[in-house]
Design a protein around this motif. Structure first.
Motif, mmCIF file in Angstrom:
data_model
loop_
_atom_site.group_PDB
_atom_site.id
_atom_site.type_symbol
_atom_site.label_atom_id
_atom_site.label_comp_id
_atom_site.label_asym_id
_atom_site.label_seq_id
_atom_site.Cartn_x
_atom_site.Cartn_y
_atom_site.Cartn_z
ATOM 1 N N LYS A 246 0.782 -1.224 -0.062
ATOM 2 C CA LYS A 246 -0.424 -0.121 0.340
ATOM 3 C C LYS A 246 1.095 0.960 -0.190
ATOM 4 O O LYS A 246 0.657 1.860 -0.652
ATOM 5 C CB LYS A 246 -0.736 0.041 1.697
ATOM 6 C CG LYS A 246 -2.471 -0.983 1.254
ATOM 7 C CD LYS A 246 -3.144 -1.027 2.681
ATOM 8 C CE LYS A 246 -3.833 -2.100 2.471
ATOM 9 N NZ LYS A 246 -5.318 -1.909 3.805
ATOM 10 N N ALA A 247 2.514 1.279 0.686
ATOM 11 C CA ALA A 247 3.541 2.733 0.575
ATOM 12 C C ALA A 247 3.444 2.962 -0.754
ATOM 13 O O ALA A 247 3.779 3.617 -0.899
ATOM 14 C CB ALA A 247 4.007 2.413 1.786
ATOM 15 N N LYS A 422 8.008 7.677 4.231
ATOM 16 C CA LYS A 422 6.567 7.545 4.177
ATOM 17 C C LYS A 422 6.750 6.214 3.118
ATOM 18 O O LYS A 422 5.687 4.990 3.795
ATOM 19 C CB LYS A 422 6.224 8.212 3.201
ATOM 20 C CG LYS A 422 4.410 7.472 2.311
ATOM 21 C CD LYS A 422 3.864 8.646 1.269
ATOM 22 C CE LYS A 422 2.661 8.788 0.376
ATOM 23 N NZ LYS A 422 2.437 9.969 -0.862
ATOM 24 N N ARG A 425 6.918 3.260 5.872
ATOM 25 C CA ARG A 425 5.898 3.803 7.280
ATOM 26 C C ARG A 425 6.048 3.560 8.700
ATOM 27 O O ARG A 425 5.788 2.526 9.305
ATOM 28 C CB ARG A 425 4.778 2.583 7.004
ATOM 29 C CG ARG A 425 3.794 2.927 5.620
ATOM 30 C CD ARG A 425 2.699 1.527 5.198
ATOM 31 N NE ARG A 425 3.450 0.151 4.903
ATOM 32 C CZ ARG A 425 2.529 -0.133 4.598
ATOM 33 N NH1 ARG A 425 1.320 -0.714 4.765
ATOM 34 N NH2 ARG A 425 3.280 -2.032 3.970
ATOM 35 N N ASP A 427 7.893 5.541 12.315
ATOM 36 C CA ASP A 427 8.034 6.686 13.260
ATOM 37 C C ASP A 427 9.575 7.575 13.001
ATOM 38 O O ASP A 427 10.679 6.617 13.225
ATOM 39 C CB ASP A 427 7.155 6.721 13.864
ATOM 40 C CG ASP A 427 5.778 6.314 14.119
ATOM 41 O OD1 ASP A 427 5.176 7.152 12.638
ATOM 42 O OD2 ASP A 427 5.099 5.632 14.249
ATOM 43 N N TRP A 444 13.740 2.352 10.929
ATOM 44 C CA TRP A 444 13.355 1.701 10.770
ATOM 45 C C TRP A 444 14.338 0.087 11.405
ATOM 46 O O TRP A 444 13.371 -0.716 11.634
ATOM 47 C CB TRP A 444 14.106 0.386 9.266
ATOM 48 C CG TRP A 444 14.361 0.041 8.482
ATOM 49 C CD1 TRP A 444 15.297 -1.077 8.878
ATOM 50 C CD2 TRP A 444 13.079 -0.641 7.726
ATOM 51 N NE1 TRP A 444 14.547 -2.052 7.616
ATOM 52 C CE2 TRP A 444 13.399 -2.333 7.051
ATOM 53 C CE3 TRP A 444 11.434 -0.519 7.708
ATOM 54 C CZ2 TRP A 444 12.613 -2.646 6.412
ATOM 55 C CZ3 TRP A 444 10.795 -1.068 7.054
ATOM 56 C CH2 TRP A 444 11.091 -2.549 6.298
ATOM 57 N N LYS A 447 11.385 -0.168 13.763
ATOM 58 C CA LYS A 447 10.172 -1.055 13.221
ATOM 59 C C LYS A 447 9.760 -2.728 13.416
ATOM 60 O O LYS A 447 9.856 -3.137 13.354
ATOM 61 C CB LYS A 447 9.543 -0.609 11.943
ATOM 62 C CG LYS A 447 8.568 -1.397 11.299
ATOM 63 C CD LYS A 447 8.172 -0.902 9.787
ATOM 64 C CE LYS A 447 6.738 -0.715 9.296
ATOM 65 N NZ LYS A 447 6.263 -0.551 8.176
#
Length: 551
Positions: A246-247, A422, A425, A427, A444, A447
């Motif tokens: 989706k990204a 983006k 995805r 933060d 990264w 995550k």
């Protein structure tokens, strides 16, 4: 029962020396300059600390590159903490001539004759190669020179392939096509040797069709005798599931069983037919494509193969004879990781060449008979001298990511041209609004859960390594455009070549009995490549599916 060999005494001092030898993978190369003598570190990739049995050199084909100094490393690591400065899309356009100066060429085999002994040839070539490096060092471009192959043995393999071939097949990654095509090779093959040259733009599934068309337009205009073709081994019918998330991250899931990439193979066959003009019977090759279009073979992405080690220097020589014995010899050349071995496997319709993501995996040129009348010679991947920036060489796969001492400069190059936060995805690790290369890597690592073993801190280096491998694989996809792309973009998107490129990608639902011409106009709707199920790919037509039943 036979007894094991008695252990010989091994002192602590000897053990220390052995470990030091294994750790020390660099050697010092002295270069004379106008101000004196300068020492450069040369790093050997895939270096082995000992010699094989019989005294054979296990490092004969080890890749060798100049290594940056500790001061350069310190400056780059400090720069990794500075803020990213996004680059406008216009700056993604490049002029390939800027990276291949006219006075920088690749090493060519020095003159020889059959009266010379192997020892004389070896000495002559060693002397020539040293003088070649010295001459490069004397140019004004030396300070900007990128990593390039410093191993004479690897260049000897190129010399043999260039001597044997009737047609040279140069494979480049379409994402960095202009930085992988050395004009000096075109000049040598086409103008000096009077041979034919085919350029294959590989991995065209990773970039928009307009970019592929732009590179063909640019290269054919600049090099009129060059035949430019398209290829991808990741055609629609060899993939499963969605092709992106989706990204926007690229996702290419190969099926376990692969089929011959008949579209690309046919383009190469047609180009060779145009070259031989009936002097070689290629009907068996054409029949092979028809017969094996739907034959499946196992795809082994991480296949390994042992090195080919020679007991002495490869100084053999070959006198070229055009289409000798009615056989067309095609030499396959390209930089590491451009997909040469995958292309040969696709042409064969089965796995015959080992594939690996490690530069220098193919150690010795390999000869494979595609048919009794067509012979393929696969040259080891090698890096030609150029002034291509080091970050791009790393993204191209010319230099092993595992050998990087400082990956953050390359992360900066990538992050300033793509919106990595983006795409990934992630933060910000500190909740800030501005990003640096270190912030990208830390985000990264957070995550993915990459932590150091002892202190359990975020493993920034491992995260950077992971991101660079994703870029190499095409999951994070950056592509460079030729000069004038934005200006001509609208024209390129409506050009006749777009339909042809989509056909090679096997993304157009064309008639199974009709092959499009590169000069044919018209439009076709695409299948939905972002589908999340395998069933959606059943509409992707293999344009050669019906040929197998027409014999």
């Amino acid at each position: 029962m036979p007894q094991a060999r008695r252990k010989t005494p091994f002192s602590g001092k000897a053990k220390k020396q052995q470990l030091q030898t294994k750790k020390n993978k660099t050697s010092t190369l002295l270069m004379s300059t106008s101000t004196g003598t300068t020492a450069y570190d040369v790093i050997s990739v895939n270096y082995q600390p000992s010699r094989a049995k019989g005294g054979r050199d296990t490092n004969r084909y080890a890749l060798k590159f100049y290594r940056e100094t500790d001061e350069e490393l310190r400056i780059k690591k400090e720069d990794a903490l500075k803020e990213l400065k996004p680059v406008p899309e216009k700056d993604l356009e490049i002029n390939p001539s800027d990276y291949f100066p006219s006075d920088v060429s690749f090493p060519k085999r020095p003159p020889w004759d059959f009266n010379m002994t192997p020892a004389q040839l070896d000495a002559q070539e060693q002397r020539y190669f040293k003088n070649y490096i010295d001459s490069l060092q004397a140019t004004e471009h030396w300070k900007d020179m990128s990593y390039f192959e410093l191993n004479l043995e690897t260049w000897r393999q190129l010399w043999r392939v260039l001597e044997m071939c009737d047609v040279l097949l140069l494979v480049v990654d379409v994402r960095y096509a202009g930085m992988m095509f050395p004009p000096s090779l075109y000049t040598y093959i086409v103008e000096e040797q009077k041979k034919h040259m085919i350029l294959v733009l590989n991995k065209i599934d990773l970039v928009p069709p307009a970019v592929v068309a732009a590179w063909k337009t640019y290269l054919t205009a600049k090099y009129p005798e060059l035949k430019v073709l398209y290829f991808t081994s990741c055609v629609g019918y060899n993939l499963r599931g969605a092709t992106s998330d989706k990204a926007g991250l690229q996702v290419r899931r190969r099926k376990g069983k692969q089929r011959m990439c008949a579209e690309g193979a046919t383009m190469i066959l047609d180009a060779c037919k145009d070259i031989v003009q009936g002097d070689v019977d290629l009907s068996s090759w054409e029949k092979k494509i028809k017969d094996e279009t739907n034959v499946e073979f196992d795809y082994e992405e991480d296949a390994e193969v042992g090195e080919t080690i020679l007991e002495k220097a490869d100084t053999s020589f070959y006198t070229h004879e055009r289409f000798k014995s009615g056989v067309l010899t095609i030499g396959c050349v390209g930089q590491p990781n451009v997909g040469k071995s995958s292309l040969l496997n696709a042409l064969m319709g089965r796995s015959v060449v080992s594939v690996s993501k490690t530069p220098g995996h193919t150690k010795h040129f390999q000869t494979i008979f595609l048919t009794p009348q067509v012979r393929l010679c696969d040259c080891p991947g090698l890096v030609f001298p150029s002034t291509v920036p080091r970050p791009i060489q790393i993204l191209m796969g010319s230099y092993p990511i595992a050998q990087l001492r400082e990956p953050y400069t390359t992360i900066r190059y990538l992050a300033e041209r793509l919106d990595l936060p983006k795409l990934l995805r992630i933060d910000h690790p500190e909740g800030d609004d501005t990003w640096s290369p270190r912030d990208i890597c830390d985000g990264w690592a957070k995550k993915k859960g990459y932590l150091t073993a002892k202190a359990a801190r975020l493993d920034t280096y491992r995260a950077a390594n992971s991101l660079l491998r994703m870029a190499l694989d095409g999951k994070i996809c950056l592509w460079l455009r030729p000069t004038g792309f934005l200006q001509d973009k609208e024209k390129l998107e409506s050009s006749e070549d777009i339909k042809y490129i989509k056909w090679v990608q096997a993304l157009s639902p064309l008639s199974q009995t009709e092959e499009p011409s590169s000069s044919e106009s018209g439009s076709h709707s695409d299948t939905d490549s972002d589908s999340d199920t395998d069933d959606d790919h059943t509409t992707i037509a293999n344009t050669f599916a019906a040929l197998a039943t027409q014999n």
